[in-house]
Design a protein around this motif. Structure first.
Motif, PDB file in Angstrom:
ATOM      1  N   ARG A 103       0.668   3.420   6.748  1.00 32.41           N
ATOM      2  CA  ARG A 103      -0.118   4.138   5.746  1.00 32.41           C
ATOM      3  C   ARG A 103      -0.002   5.627   6.057  1.00 32.41           C
ATOM      4  NH1 ARG A 103      -1.096   0.259   2.018  1.00 32.41           N
ATOM      5  NH2 ARG A 103      -2.148  -1.550   2.906  1.00 32.41           N
ATOM      6  N   GLY A 104       0.658   6.353   5.219  1.00 36.47           N
ATOM      7  CA  GLY A 104       0.839   7.776   5.464  1.00 36.47           C
ATOM      8  C   GLY A 104       2.104   8.048   6.269  1.00 36.47           C
ATOM      9  N   THR A 105       2.492   9.307   6.318  1.00 35.48           N
ATOM     10  CA  THR A 105       3.762   9.693   6.936  1.00 35.48           C
ATOM     11  C   THR A 105       3.824   9.365   8.420  1.00 35.48           C
ATOM     12  OG1 THR A 105       3.979  11.487   5.328  1.00 35.48           O
ATOM     13  CG2 THR A 105       5.371  11.590   7.280  1.00 35.48           C
ATOM     14  N   LYS A 106       2.796   9.751   9.167  1.00 32.74           N
ATOM     15  CA  LYS A 106       2.819   9.556  10.614  1.00 32.74           C
ATOM     16  C   LYS A 106       2.900   8.070  10.969  1.00 32.74           C
ATOM     17  CE  LYS A 106       0.350  12.275  13.153  1.00 32.74           C
ATOM     18  NZ  LYS A 106      -0.804  12.945  13.855  1.00 32.74           N
ATOM     19  N   ASP A 107       2.080   7.250  10.289  1.00 35.50           N
ATOM     20  CA  ASP A 107       2.078   5.809  10.569  1.00 35.50           C
ATOM     21  C   ASP A 107       3.397   5.174  10.133  1.00 35.50           C
ATOM     22  OD1 ASP A 107       0.924   3.462  11.548  1.00 35.50           O
ATOM     23  OD2 ASP A 107       0.055   2.933   9.619  1.00 35.50           O
ATOM     24  N   ASN A 108       3.945   5.650   9.019  1.00 36.76           N
ATOM     25  CA  ASN A 108       5.226   5.112   8.556  1.00 36.76           C
ATOM     26  C   ASN A 108       6.356   5.450   9.527  1.00 36.76           C
ATOM     27  OD1 ASN A 108       5.645   3.437   6.246  1.00 36.76           O
ATOM     28  ND2 ASN A 108       4.754   5.023   4.968  1.00 36.76           N
ATOM     29  N   MET A 109       6.307   6.624  10.114  1.00 38.02           N
ATOM     30  CA  MET A 109       7.319   6.991  11.108  1.00 38.02           C
ATOM     31  C   MET A 109       7.207   6.062  12.326  1.00 38.02           C
ATOM     32  SD  MET A 109       9.183   9.495   9.968  1.00 38.02           S
ATOM     33  CE  MET A 109       9.889  10.262  11.413  1.00 38.02           C
ATOM     34  N   ARG A 110       5.974   5.794  12.747  1.00 33.79           N
ATOM     35  CA  ARG A 110       5.763   4.928  13.907  1.00 33.79           C
ATOM     36  C   ARG A 110       6.254   3.516  13.626  1.00 33.79           C
ATOM     37  NH1 ARG A 110       1.605   1.698  16.274  1.00 33.79           N
ATOM     38  NH2 ARG A 110       0.250   1.897  14.451  1.00 33.79           N
ATOM     39  N   ARG A 111       6.055   3.071  12.409  1.00 38.15           N
ATOM     40  CA  ARG A 111       6.450   1.705  12.049  1.00 38.15           C
ATOM     41  C   ARG A 111       7.819   1.649  11.367  1.00 38.15           C
ATOM     42  NH1 ARG A 111       2.338  -1.569  13.324  1.00 38.15           N
ATOM     43  NH2 ARG A 111       0.207  -0.746  13.302  1.00 38.15           N
ATOM     44  N   ASN A 112       8.499   2.787  11.339  1.00 39.61           N
ATOM     45  CA  ASN A 112       9.855   2.879  10.797  1.00 39.61           C
ATOM     46  C   ASN A 112       9.953   2.336   9.374  1.00 39.61           C
ATOM     47  OD1 ASN A 112      12.460   3.874  11.366  1.00 39.61           O
ATOM     48  ND2 ASN A 112      13.237   1.809  11.640  1.00 39.61           N
ATOM     49  N   PHE A 113       8.899   2.592   8.585  1.00 38.38           N
ATOM     50  CA  PHE A 113       8.862   2.184   7.179  1.00 38.38           C
ATOM     51  C   PHE A 113       9.085   0.678   7.015  1.00 38.38           C
ATOM     52  CE2 PHE A 113       9.781   6.663   7.327  1.00 38.38           C
ATOM     53  CZ  PHE A 113       9.023   7.202   6.297  1.00 38.38           C
ATOM     54  N   GLY A 114       8.666  -0.093   8.014  1.00 43.83           N
ATOM     55  CA  GLY A 114       8.797  -1.555   7.922  1.00 43.83           C
ATOM     56  C   GLY A 114      10.203  -2.064   8.138  1.00 43.83           C
ATOM     57  N   MET A 115      11.080  -1.250   8.724  1.00 45.09           N
ATOM     58  CA  MET A 115      12.465  -1.676   8.974  1.00 45.09           C
ATOM     59  C   MET A 115      12.642  -1.935  10.474  1.00 45.09           C
ATOM     60  SD  MET A 115      14.682   0.798   6.422  1.00 45.09           S
ATOM     61  CE  MET A 115      14.031   2.333   7.113  1.00 45.09           C
ATOM     62  N   PRO A 116      12.693  -3.185  10.892  1.00 42.02           N
ATOM     63  CA  PRO A 116      12.707  -3.498  12.328  1.00 42.02           C
ATOM     64  C   PRO A 116      14.015  -3.147  13.032  1.00 42.02           C
ATOM     65  CG  PRO A 116      11.884  -5.341  11.033  1.00 42.02           C
ATOM     66  CD  PRO A 116      12.508  -4.388  10.070  1.00 42.02           C
ATOM     67  N   HIS A 117      13.881  -2.831  14.312  1.00 46.28           N
ATOM     68  CA  HIS A 117      15.000  -2.680  15.233  1.00 46.28           C
ATOM     69  C   HIS A 117      15.244  -4.043  15.901  1.00 46.28           C
ATOM     70  CE1 HIS A 117      13.550   1.489  14.813  1.00 46.28           C
ATOM     71  NE2 HIS A 117      14.775   1.862  15.144  1.00 46.28           N
TER      72      HIS A 117
END
Length: 286
Positions: free
Chosen positions: A118-132
């Motif tokens: 949720r939001g830019t910072k959280d999306n960066m942490r979660r990589n926009f839902g794209m797993p490694h």
């Protein structure tokens, strides 16, 4: 959850907002209950009429809605307890996949799901839902845990796809996804997969090998995004709408093709308009 509205849903969202206000007022003035009931019927009718006319690309846009509930939202609503277990015990923890032990309607289960931010910072942490790869190896760790202790597995799918970066490829992205498919196929416990938003390519399939596959009414599931498909076939991303139609990626198409077992109805206006009701409907289906 209403921070962004697609043009085609604006009228429905405004009516839902009015209904919410009237419900609050009716708590103080019982005489307004008849007006609330009339508004509820209007919302249901307008939502059904509006959303029945959506194009495949508009449904894809709805599946990506920034306000839709994500895995952690469903776990909060559906599960009495959730203990998150982090890390793949090899490299790192990948926040784009959340996993752990939960109690779902009185039954102990293992849950694994994609998680957007949720939001830019959280999306960066979660990589926009794209797993490694480490995210998928964390998932494998949980699949094996479930098998060892005889616990059913619930997966929640919502990703544009696996992360395609150089680092992910260096650490074995395709091998990690393939190992997920093999681990799920070996399980001796029931697996129920729920597509709660967009299901993109192998990044989604790594959580999608299941005994039962459910998809929310405005979810989608495909081997590639419409934009990616259009770029490959026509060298033109503006043809995404045509690609979405040809990919047959909407819930109704998926059910007709036998790709999923059940389409789960969403609240009027979509899951992002009522988290609790969306979770209740999905929980009943699970």
């Amino acid at each position: 959850c209403r921070m962004v509205l697609w043009p085609f849903e604006k009228e429905v969202a405004e009516l839902i907002g009015k209904l919410r206000e009237r419900r609050v007022a009716a708590e103080q003035e019982p005489a307004l209950e008849s007006e609330v009931a009339e508004l509820e019927r209007s919302v249901e009718s307008l939502s059904r009429e509006t959303f029945a006319a959506l194009s495949p690309m508009q449904i894809v846009q709805l599946s990506r809605h920034a306000g839709r509930p994500y895995t952690l939202d469903y776990l909060e609503c559906c599960c009495d307890e959730f203990v998150e277990l982090k890390g793949d015990r090899r490299f790192a923890d990948d926040a784009s996949i959340v996993a752990g032990l939960a109690r779902f309607r009185g039954r102990r289960v293992v849950v694994v799901g994609h998680q957007k931010g949720r939001g830019t910072k959280d999306n960066m942490r979660r990589n926009f839902g794209m797993p490694h790869p480490e995210g998928y190896r964390k998932a494998i760790r949980h699949y094996e845990l479930a098998d060892r202790f005889g616990l059913p597995v619930l997966t929640f799918i919502d990703t544009p796809g696996a992360y395609p970066g150089i680092g992910a490829e260096e650490r074995g992205q395709s091998e990690a996804i393939g190992a997920c498919l093999a681990a799920l196929a070996r399980l001796r416990v029931p697996v129920v997969a729920s597509i709660i938003g967009e299901g993109g390519s192998g990044g989604a399939l790594a959580l999608g090998v299941a005994n039962r596959v459910l998809v929310l009414e405005f979810g989608c599931y495909s081997v590639i995004s419409p934009e990616g498909c259009a770029a490959i076939l026509w060298k033109d991303g503006s043809q995404a709408g045509e690609a979405a139609a040809r990919l047959k990626m909407t819930a109704s198409d998926l059910r007709e093709l036998g790709v999923v077992d059940e389409v789960v109805k969403e609240p009027p206006g979509g899951a992002h308009q009522d988290y609790d009701r969306a979770a209740e409907l999905l929980g009943d289906a699970i």
